[in-house]
Structures are given as C-alpha cells and as structure tokens.
Design an enzyme around this catalytic site. Structure first.
Site, short mmCIF file in Angstrom:
data_model
loop_
_atom_site.label_atom_id
_atom_site.label_comp_id
_atom_site.label_asym_id
_atom_site.label_seq_id
_atom_site.Cartn_x
_atom_site.Cartn_y
_atom_site.Cartn_z
N ASP A 90 0.70 -1.26 0.09
CA ASP A 90 0.18 0.07 0.23
C ASP A 90 0.61 0.71 -0.25
O ASP A 90 2.02 1.43 0.33
CB ASP A 90 -0.63 -0.06 1.44
CG ASP A 90 -1.46 1.07 1.44
OD1 ASP A 90 -2.86 1.60 0.45
OD2 ASP A 90 -1.15 1.57 2.04
N ASP A 95 0.07 4.72 1.22
CA ASP A 95 -0.69 6.12 2.45
C ASP A 95 -0.24 5.44 3.29
O ASP A 95 -0.93 4.27 3.83
CB ASP A 95 -2.32 6.85 2.21
CG ASP A 95 -2.10 8.07 1.21
OD1 ASP A 95 -1.29 8.32 1.60
OD2 ASP A 95 -2.69 7.67 0.25
N ASP A 115 -2.34 -0.45 5.96
CA ASP A 115 -2.13 -0.03 7.20
C ASP A 115 -3.53 0.36 8.08
O ASP A 115 -4.08 0.65 8.85
CB ASP A 115 -0.99 1.85 7.01
CG ASP A 115 -1.87 2.09 6.48
OD1 ASP A 115 -2.09 3.82 7.03
OD2 ASP A 115 -2.50 2.00 5.17
#
Length: 245
Positions: free
Chosen positions: A26, A28, A188
């Site tokens: 990922d 961000d 996250d």
C-alpha cells in the site's frame, strides 16, 4: 486471474521466503505516515466551509470514516446532498492541498529503505497498490525515494472496484503472473487489509495510523510498528522469534 469477489481468506501466515515471488505495498500510511497530513487537509478544508458547524473533525472521526477509503466513498459520506461534479472538485482541491503538505513534510516510515533493499536483493517482483489518486501516489513514491523501486503501480479508481474490494491486489498479481500463495502485502488500514486478505494474500499490518487490534480483526498475519521492527525481520530472515507477535 480476474476480479473475483468472495475469495476465502487464506492462512494468516506468511509464505516460506523461498516460495515468495512478489511483495505488494500500500502507499498512504504504509510507505510514509501520510494520514496526519490527510487529516490536516480534511480538517482545515471542512472547517473553512463550515462543515459540522465549523467544529473541526477529530482524529477519531478521520480514522473511522475517512482513512483508507476511496475518495468516491468519502465524498458521498461527507456530502450526501451534493452532485458528483461538486464532490469531485472539492476532493481534487483537498488532494492538491495534501500534495503541497506532502512536498514539505512527508518522510518514509522508519526502516523502509532497509526493507526495499532486501526485497530487491531477493529479486522479488514489487508493486504499489493504492486507493490514492495517481498524482498523489506518484508524488509520495518519489518523496520516499522509491520511484525506481516499484515495477508496477495499481490505482484503485482505475480498477473495476477499489479497495476494500480485492480487485486492485488481484490486478497486481495478474500483472506479474504470480499466485497469492507466492506473495504477501503490507497494509496500514482495515479497508486495505480487507482487500488484500480477500485477494488471498497474507498481510503484514503496520500500525502507523490504526490500532493493532483493528488490523488483526481485519486479517493481519502479524503487526509491526515500522520496518525496523524485530518481529518483521525474525520472519523475513527466518531467525528465532525474539519478540511477541
């Protein structure tokens, strides 16, 4: 490999390193702790327009209703009475503010370059898989020095469905011709984690912006605070586990 819904989550263990062919990231919150900057951008722009009677949104509100979600979903949630064109313009302005903040303040998560050098040395295929707009993703990847690291970039809005659906991760696997059994991901957010797990991937959850129990509930194989975490390297280097997972 197509965009298949309803894939059963697999065992939460990482595959043996000798069987790994690809590592997916990922962007961000995973490459850089960007959520605080997104929060500031949303908070300031919403306050300026008088949202919630001008009372600034809280970090808890941001985590619950904005973080990890695709802009189309966020726009409908924040502005249910607006037409799509108006939502899109507001969100474009928000992303422009985020990019200005990111250019000044964005830094890689601790240990990221150590991990990416390890991935390159192993010869694994590598892709970034994100719901961020392409312009944001390209800037963030450049800001943390990984423009030449990633071989492929998958953008959620360019897939049939964005995260939390598995389509972006399935598209990355299909691009490399790699099975989910021979790959793993770093995420996250609960939405991103759910997407990767639904695609059949084991996922390392990084607690840059969301609490550990939330990520475990979403399907994380185990948790790390950053890429220097001993829990990660004990897995990757097949050393004896020296910290609680």
């Amino acid at each position: 490999m197509g965009s298949v819904a309803g894939i059963e989550p697999i065992n939460r263990q990482l595959p043996p390193i000798e069987s790994v062919q690809a590592v997916l990231f990922d962007v961000d919150g995973t490459l850089a702790d960007s959520d605080p900057l997104h929060y500031v951008a949303f908070r300031d722009m919403l306050s300026e327009m008088g949202y919630n009677d001008g009372i600034p949104i809280t970090e808890d509100f941001f985590s619950a209703f904005i973080s990890g979600k695709h802009n189309s979903e966020i726009g409908v949630f924040l502005f249910p009475d607006w037409d799509q064109q108006r939502r899109d313009q507001w969100l474009d302005d928000k992303e422009a503010l985020f990019r200005r903040l990111a250019a000044e303040h964005l830094e890689p998560v601790a240990g990221l370059l150590r991990l990416t050098e390890w991935v390159k040395k192993k010869g694994f295929r590598r892709a970034a898989v994100t719901n961020a707009p392409r312009s944001n993703a390209v800037q963030m990847i450049a800001s943390v020095g990984l423009t030449d690291f990633f071989e492929h970039l998958v953008i959620g809005s360019e897939c049939e469905r964005a995260k939390p659906f598995p389509d972006p991760y399935l598209k990355a696997l299909e691009h490399f011709g790699v099975s989910a059994e021979n790959a793993f991901a770093f995420e996250d957010s609960p939405a991103g984690l759910g997407a990767a797990v639904a695609a059949g991937l084991p996922v390392v959850g990084i607690t840059t912006g969301n609490p550990g129990p939330t990520l475990v509930a979403a399907g994380a194989a185990f948790l790390i605070k950053d890429y220097d975490d001993a829990a990660l390297w004990s897995k990757l280097e097949k050393e004896a586990v020296t910290s609680s997972l």
